[in-house]
Design an enzyme around this catalytic site. Structure first.
Site, PDB file in Angstrom:
ATOM      1  N   ASP A 217      81.417  41.652  29.622  1.00 37.14           N
ATOM      2  CA  ASP A 217      80.588  40.920  30.674  1.00 37.14           C
ATOM      3  C   ASP A 217      81.125  40.647  32.010  1.00 37.14           C
ATOM      4  OD1 ASP A 217      78.545  41.241  28.606  1.00 37.14           O
ATOM      5  OD2 ASP A 217      78.825  38.788  28.208  1.00 37.14           O
ATOM      6  N   ALA A 324      75.360  31.909  29.311  1.00 38.59           N
ATOM      7  CA  ALA A 324      76.867  31.804  29.402  1.00 38.59           C
ATOM      8  C   ALA A 324      77.390  30.343  29.287  1.00 38.59           C
ATOM      9  CB  ALA A 324      77.151  32.237  30.870  1.00 38.59           C
ATOM     10  N   TYR A 325      77.870  29.666  30.240  1.00 40.25           N
ATOM     11  CA  TYR A 325      78.329  28.180  30.445  1.00 40.25           C
ATOM     12  C   TYR A 325      77.247  27.435  30.008  1.00 40.25           C
ATOM     13  CZ  TYR A 325      81.214  24.405  31.883  1.00 40.25           C
ATOM     14  OH  TYR A 325      82.008  23.229  32.098  1.00 40.25           O
ATOM     15  N   ALA A 326      76.194  27.423  30.463  1.00 40.03           N
ATOM     16  CA  ALA A 326      74.798  26.572  30.530  1.00 40.03           C
ATOM     17  C   ALA A 326      74.594  26.498  29.171  1.00 40.03           C
ATOM     18  CB  ALA A 326      73.694  27.325  31.263  1.00 40.03           C
TER      19      ALA A 326
END
Length: 445
Positions: A217, A324-326
């Site tokens: 990614d 992702a981070y969320a």
């Protein structure tokens, strides 16, 4: 008032002054490796590398504005006529709740297949098909750096594009200068035909027709960062660790690439966030940095204070960044075709602070609270990390330049396939059926 007093052309990320600096004709010609010194299609800046770095550390990416606190009187200066006041007053930003109409042309030759029956500002996902106004010629190949297992696939793909498809292939100079490629004499003829560029120095935005990523990614995020305007179609092969955004398998690359060159492929328009001069594909993260205190930042929506975030920080992400981070911070996962912006707190010191989703067309602004005990730090897709001081503000909205990601099957199947294969979404041992088909409540009778 800008937080940096330098002019608009200072800093490595400032937009070049095209009125004063015109690229020479030689810069528009593709550079051949080994045969002559590599020439970029267009130079971004003049000056030495040290000069550019020195200015870049002083240039901030956001605007510094002095905000009027609640209860504080606004100082009005004497005005002349009413017309002067009307002309000097700031104009209201034009926006729509569904977000800006996304650009449908990607690079110099690619666009979405027109749909005359569509009346929506955002197209029906089923109608998002790629077509070519002219046959593609220039292909950018991005390879994951420091991964020796990708050397052979990279050479195989370049040989296929140059010899069989007669394409002009662009690669990063550090990739072309790889010691493994330099020692391979059989690949020498292909290597001499590669066009090279350097990130931050050479502008290839008007040259590339198609992007092919080899890796995970991160290669797609890096490809997005190279194009701060219109992005050519991106075809990503899964040769990395996670591969949520890379649906293609390299074993069938010849067939898949040939289909893309023929056109009429399904694409997903991955919206990006606009932060002044930056285009962000995943998220903008504001955190407390090295401080041991809670971060204390104010969140505004279209100029109105919505809430204050007290915790480790806050994530403002696109639907693509929702996985992702969320997602690690507890947010919902949103399909990339949904026009939205996600606001997710990081470890909030509140039991009721849940992640929220706002329309794509709004403008978010993040500032340090007046009573914040420490500064905060901001990063964009995990890069360009900088400190936020009192008086600085970060304005975030949806960009009109999405990333057209080519689908392997279709934009719905690919997303759920990635959820299942990469994140193991809803993986559970199947409940076995009862041996007796009768109702279990009748067993006592």
């Amino acid at each position: 008032m800008e937080s940096s007093e330098s002019g608009p052309s200072s800093g490595p990320l400032a937009a070049p002054d095209r009125g004063t600096e015109q690229p020479s004709a030689s810069h528009n010609q593709p550079s051949k490796h080994r045969e002559h010194p590599p020439k970029s299609p267009r130079r971004r800046h003049k000056g030495t590398r040290s000069q550019q770095r020195g200015v870049g550390h002083e240039q901030l990416l956001w605007e510094s504005e002095r905000l009027r606190l609640p209860g504080q009187q606004e100082h009005l200066e004497p005005s002349g006529s009413a017309s002067d006041t009307a002309e000097s007053s700031p104009k209201r930003r034009a926006h729509f709740l569904h977000g800006p109409y996304p650009a449908t042309h990607f690079g110099p030759k690619a666009c979405i297949l027109p749909n005359p029956t569509s009346v929506m500002h955002i197209q029906d996902p089923a109608s998002q098909r790629l077509t070519w106004n002219k046959p593609p010629v220039n292909v950018l190949v991005i390879r994951k750096i420091r991964d020796e297992s990708l050397v052979e696939p990279f050479k195989e793909l370049c040989r296929f594009l140059v010899e069989e498809k007669q394409m002009m292939v662009y690669v990063e100079r550090r990739v072309a200068d790889d010691a493994t490629l330099s020692k391979d004499e059989a690949f020498g003829s292909i290597r001499n035909q590669l066009c090279t560029f350097r990130e931050g120095y050479d502008d290839i935005s008007d040259c590339i027709d198609l992007i092919i990523c080899l890796g995970g990614d991160g290669t797609l995020l890096y490809a997005s960062s190279l194009f701060q305007g219109s992005v050519p179609p991106v075809m990503a092969f899964h040769l990395g660790s996670l591969g949520f955004l890379t649906p293609f398998k390299f074993e069938s690359y010849k067939t898949e690439v040939a289909k893309v060159f023929e056109g009429n492929a399904a694409i997903t328009l991955r919206s990006r966030l606009k932060v002044k001069v930056l285009q962000v594909l995943n998220e903008v993260v504001v955190d407390r940095g090295p401080s041991s205190y809670l971060s204390n930042v104010d969140l505004y929506l279209d100029g109105r204070l919505i809430t204050s975030v007290q915790g480790d920080g806050v994530i403002v992400s696109t639907p693509t960044g929702s996985t992702a981070y969320a997602a690690a911070a507890g947010a919902s996962m949103i399909h990339p075709n949904v026009p939205a912006i996600m606001v997710t707190p990081i470890c909030p010191h509140s039991l009721s602070f849940r992640p929220i989703v706002v329309p794509a067309g709004v403008e978010l602004m993040i500032t340090l609270s007046p009573d914040a005990r420490n500064t905060a730090w901001v990063s964009f897709d995990g890069r360009k990390r900088q400190e936020i001081q009192h008086g600085d503000c970060i304005k975030i909205t949806t960009s009109c330049y999405p990333v057209p990601s080519i689908c392997c099957h279709d934009l719905v199947y690919d997303w759920f396939e990635s959820l299942a294969q990469c994140l193991h979404w809803n993986v559970r041992k199947r409940q076995e059926r009862l041996a007796d088909v009768s109702d279990s409540s009748d067993t006592e009778n």
